[in-house]
Design a protein around this motif. Structure first.
Motif, PDB file in Angstrom:
ATOM      1  N   GLU A 100       0.818  -1.207   0.000  1.00  9.11           N
ATOM      2  CA  GLU A 100       0.000   0.000   0.000  1.00  9.11           C
ATOM      3  C   GLU A 100       0.854   1.260   0.000  1.00  9.11           C
ATOM      4  O   GLU A 100       0.336   2.359   0.244  1.00  9.11           O
ATOM      5  N   ALA A 101       2.125   1.142  -0.291  1.00  7.95           N
ATOM      6  CA  ALA A 101       2.989   2.319  -0.345  1.00  7.95           C
ATOM      7  C   ALA A 101       2.550   3.218  -1.506  1.00  7.95           C
ATOM      8  O   ALA A 101       2.374   2.735  -2.625  1.00  7.95           O
ATOM      9  N   PRO A 102       2.368   4.511  -1.281  1.00  5.75           N
ATOM     10  CA  PRO A 102       1.898   5.391  -2.354  1.00  5.75           C
ATOM     11  C   PRO A 102       2.784   5.364  -3.599  1.00  5.75           C
ATOM     12  O   PRO A 102       2.273   5.351  -4.721  1.00  5.75           O
ATOM     13  N   GLU A 113      -6.181   5.320  -6.097  1.00  4.84           N
ATOM     14  CA  GLU A 113      -7.105   6.383  -5.729  1.00  4.84           C
ATOM     15  C   GLU A 113      -7.471   6.302  -4.237  1.00  4.84           C
ATOM     16  O   GLU A 113      -7.612   7.337  -3.573  1.00  4.84           O
ATOM     17  N   GLU A 114      -7.606   5.101  -3.721  1.00  2.00           N
ATOM     18  CA  GLU A 114      -7.983   4.952  -2.313  1.00  2.00           C
ATOM     19  C   GLU A 114      -6.860   5.433  -1.400  1.00  2.00           C
ATOM     20  O   GLU A 114      -7.108   6.122  -0.397  1.00  2.00           O
ATOM     21  N   VAL A 115      -5.626   5.099  -1.739  1.00  2.00           N
ATOM     22  CA  VAL A 115      -4.500   5.507  -0.898  1.00  2.00           C
ATOM     23  C   VAL A 115      -4.260   7.006  -0.995  1.00  2.00           C
ATOM     24  O   VAL A 115      -4.014   7.672   0.015  1.00  2.00           O
ATOM     25  N   ARG A 116      -4.339   7.572  -2.180  1.00  4.49           N
ATOM     26  CA  ARG A 116      -4.058   9.005  -2.308  1.00  4.49           C
ATOM     27  C   ARG A 116      -5.124   9.849  -1.625  1.00  4.49           C
ATOM     28  O   ARG A 116      -4.868  11.000  -1.254  1.00  4.49           O
ATOM     29  N   SER A 117      -6.330   9.283  -1.438  1.00  2.00           N
ATOM     30  CA  SER A 117      -7.385  10.034  -0.759  1.00  2.00           C
ATOM     31  C   SER A 117      -7.072  10.253   0.716  1.00  2.00           C
ATOM     32  O   SER A 117      -7.701  11.101   1.363  1.00  2.00           O
ATOM     33  N   ARG A 118      -6.101   9.506   1.266  1.00  2.00           N
ATOM     34  CA  ARG A 118      -5.739   9.668   2.669  1.00  2.00           C
ATOM     35  C   ARG A 118      -4.835  10.873   2.908  1.00  2.00           C
ATOM     36  O   ARG A 118      -4.623  11.279   4.057  1.00  2.00           O
ATOM     37  N   PHE A 119      -4.267  11.433   1.857  1.00  2.57           N
ATOM     38  CA  PHE A 119      -3.322  12.536   1.987  1.00  2.57           C
ATOM     39  C   PHE A 119      -3.904  13.772   1.296  1.00  2.57           C
ATOM     40  O   PHE A 119      -4.148  13.741   0.080  1.00  2.57           O
ATOM     41  N   PRO A 120      -4.126  14.854   2.010  1.00  2.54           N
ATOM     42  CA  PRO A 120      -4.789  16.019   1.419  1.00  2.54           C
ATOM     43  C   PRO A 120      -4.097  16.551   0.159  1.00  2.54           C
ATOM     44  O   PRO A 120      -4.767  16.901  -0.811  1.00  2.54           O
TER      45      PRO A 120
END
Length: 281
Positions: A108-110, A169-176
């Protein structure tokens, strides 16, 4: 009265390299490549005239450029008026290659998921690095079965990339900073430039480096997890990944039947298909 004899004029000394490069016009459409070519030449103390005499060999040795990069910069130099020898873009070698391992989600690393989404999308939409650099999220729509990429040049349906796309998309949604970014492949950290920021647009050079790192890391992961029964095959595939560039990845995808996104590389892909048919007998 005949004029007195005058000795020939001495050779005019060449201006300093930086000043000589500044006098040349930048080839339209190749501004980043021209800038990197000039930077590499100045590192070696070479002006345009000296580079025309030596060719790109000193720059290749100093920066360890691959054949595809040498071909690109030889073209850019000629477009700018520097007569270096022509270098042809190498054909993909091997002719065929299993590219699916580069689209496999392993963590799950960006940074990993960004590269996986890129590779999965490129298998069905084999665009150039420059096209991916400017690709916006609103140009990629996810349906129930595939992704749809819509640009000014047309619309393409990309199957097989949904898993990688949704994971990214799911992981990047965690970082503003990443969630607000309009780019499909945004920067994950600040770079050295004053305008660099998380979510900003990456340069084409940064994307090339990103792909190369992903290919090497994929090769390392494959070797670490290969079952004994497939170790020989995995070792062979991993060895090819260690030297794989995105340009070769794209040409291999085209040769594998992906629809051309633009004219660049399409003719070369057709030649690769013919070469593969000849090797098959």
């Amino acid at each position: 009265m005949p004029g007195a004899w005058q000795p020939p004029l001495p050779d005019m000394p060449a201006p300093p390299p930086a000043r000589a490069w500044a006098r040349l016009p930048v080839p339209p459409g190749y501004e980043p490549q021209w800038r990197r070519l000039v930077e590499a030449a100045l590192e070696q103390g070479l002006g345009p005239d000296a580079l025309a005499e030596t060719g790109l060999e000193p720059l290749v040795a100093a920066r360890d450029w691959k054949p595809a990069t040498v071909a690109l910069y030889s073209k850019v130099a000629r477009y700018g008026g520097v007569g270096v020898p022509r270098a042809t873009t190498p054909e993909p070698d091997p002719v065929t290659l299993d590219l699916r391992e580069l689209t496999r989600v392993r963590s799950e690393a960006p940074e990993h998921l960004r590269s996986v989404a890129w590779c999965a999308l490129a298998l069905g939409w084999p665009a150039t690095v420059g096209q991916f650099q400017g690709l916006r999220r609103d140009q990629v729509q996810a349906t129930g079965r595939r992704l749809v990429v819509a640009t000014e040049d047309g619309e393409w349906s990309v199957p097989g990339a949904l898993t990688a796309w949704h994971a990214w998309e799911e992981v990047r949604s965690r970082f503003p900073g990443l969630a607000a970014s309009p780019w499909v492949l945004p920067a994950l950290r600040r770079g050295p430039g004053p305008n660099s920021h998380v979510g900003g647009q990456l340069s084409t050079q940064a994307l090339q480096v990103t792909f190369a790192k992903h290919a090497v890391r994929t090769a390392t992961a494959m070797r670490a997890t290969a079952p004994p029964s497939r170790r020989a095959d995995v070792e062979e595939l991993a060895a090819d990944y260690l030297t794989l560039s995105y340009d070769s990845y794209r040409r291999l995808a085209l040769a594998g039947g992906a629809p051309p996104v633009g004219p660049r590389g399409a003719v070369r892909a057709l030649r690769t298909v013919g070469r593969r048919a000849r090797l098959a007998g």
